[in-house]
Scaffold this motif. Structure first.
Motif, PDB file in Angstrom:
ATOM      1  N   MET A 174      -3.319  -0.916  33.942  1.00 31.41           N
ATOM      2  CA  MET A 174      -3.664   0.459  34.242  1.00 31.41           C
ATOM      3  C   MET A 174      -2.596   1.430  33.730  1.00 31.41           C
ATOM      4  SD  MET A 174      -6.187   1.912  35.676  1.00 31.41           S
ATOM      5  CE  MET A 174      -6.841   3.032  36.845  1.00 31.41           C
ATOM      6  N   GLY A 175      -1.345   0.997  33.751  1.00 32.73           N
ATOM      7  CA  GLY A 175      -0.269   1.861  33.291  1.00 32.73           C
ATOM      8  C   GLY A 175      -0.392   2.206  31.825  1.00 32.73           C
ATOM      9  N   SER A 176      -0.858   1.257  31.007  1.00 31.30           N
ATOM     10  CA  SER A 176      -0.980   1.552  29.579  1.00 31.30           C
ATOM     11  C   SER A 176      -2.112   2.544  29.321  1.00 31.30           C
ATOM     12  CB  SER A 176      -1.202   0.273  28.780  1.00 31.30           C
ATOM     13  OG  SER A 176      -2.426  -0.342  29.157  1.00 31.30           O
ATOM     14  N   LEU A 177      -3.157   2.497  30.141  1.00 29.01           N
ATOM     15  CA  LEU A 177      -4.256   3.453  30.003  1.00 29.01           C
ATOM     16  C   LEU A 177      -3.756   4.865  30.317  1.00 29.01           C
ATOM     17  CD1 LEU A 177      -7.207   4.229  29.593  1.00 29.01           C
ATOM     18  CD2 LEU A 177      -7.609   3.653  31.998  1.00 29.01           C
ATOM     19  N   LEU A 219      -3.558   7.983  27.723  1.00 29.27           N
ATOM     20  CA  LEU A 219      -4.155   9.293  28.011  1.00 29.27           C
ATOM     21  C   LEU A 219      -3.110  10.402  27.952  1.00 29.27           C
ATOM     22  CD1 LEU A 219      -6.600   8.376  30.918  1.00 29.27           C
ATOM     23  CD2 LEU A 219      -7.189   8.963  28.559  1.00 29.27           C
ATOM     24  N   GLY A 220      -1.917  10.123  28.451  1.00 30.38           N
ATOM     25  CA  GLY A 220      -0.842  11.111  28.384  1.00 30.38           C
ATOM     26  C   GLY A 220      -0.454  11.414  26.939  1.00 30.38           C
ATOM     27  N   ALA A 221      -0.406  10.382  26.102  1.00 28.11           N
ATOM     28  CA  ALA A 221      -0.070  10.583  24.688  1.00 28.11           C
ATOM     29  C   ALA A 221      -1.148  11.402  23.998  1.00 28.11           C
ATOM     30  CB  ALA A 221       0.107   9.234  24.001  1.00 28.11           C
ATOM     31  N   ARG A 222      -2.403  11.105  24.298  1.00 28.26           N
ATOM     32  CA  ARG A 222      -3.508  11.870  23.703  1.00 28.26           C
ATOM     33  C   ARG A 222      -3.478  13.326  24.155  1.00 28.26           C
ATOM     34  NH1 ARG A 222      -8.844   7.965  23.634  1.00 28.26           N
ATOM     35  NH2 ARG A 222      -7.864   6.242  22.492  1.00 28.26           N
ATOM     36  N   GLU A 223      -3.160  13.536  25.439  1.00 26.64           N
ATOM     37  CA  GLU A 223      -3.056  14.912  25.946  1.00 26.64           C
ATOM     38  C   GLU A 223      -1.933  15.661  25.235  1.00 26.64           C
ATOM     39  OE1 GLU A 223      -2.042  17.438  29.978  1.00 26.64           O
ATOM     40  OE2 GLU A 223      -1.698  15.283  29.964  1.00 26.64           O
ATOM     41  N   ALA A 224      -0.793  15.014  25.062  1.00 24.86           N
ATOM     42  CA  ALA A 224       0.337  15.648  24.390  1.00 24.86           C
ATOM     43  C   ALA A 224      -0.024  16.002  22.949  1.00 24.86           C
ATOM     44  CB  ALA A 224       1.557  14.734  24.427  1.00 24.86           C
TER      45      ALA A 224
END
Length: 60
Positions: A1-4, A8-13
């Protein structure tokens, strides 16, 4: 779950960076337009003056 969540955080950034670039684009283009505008007016005046001179001298 942490990698998901990390993904998502990387995509948001990345999306935020693209949006910031797009938001800055109108300001950059407006500044460029203001820099170019005097040349445009100067050439317009020169062309008009050259046309009047050509008409007056019968060059056309």
């Amino acid at each position: 779950m942490g990698s998901l969540i990390g993904e998502l955080g990387a995509r948001e950034a990345a999306a935020r960076a693209r949006v910031e670039t797009l938001v800055a684009e109108p300001a950059r283009l407006t500044a460029r337009l203001e820099d170019e505008r005097p040349d445009c007016w100067r050439y317009l005046v020169e062309v008009d003056g050259a046309g009047k001179l050509a008409d007056a001298t019968g060059y056309r």
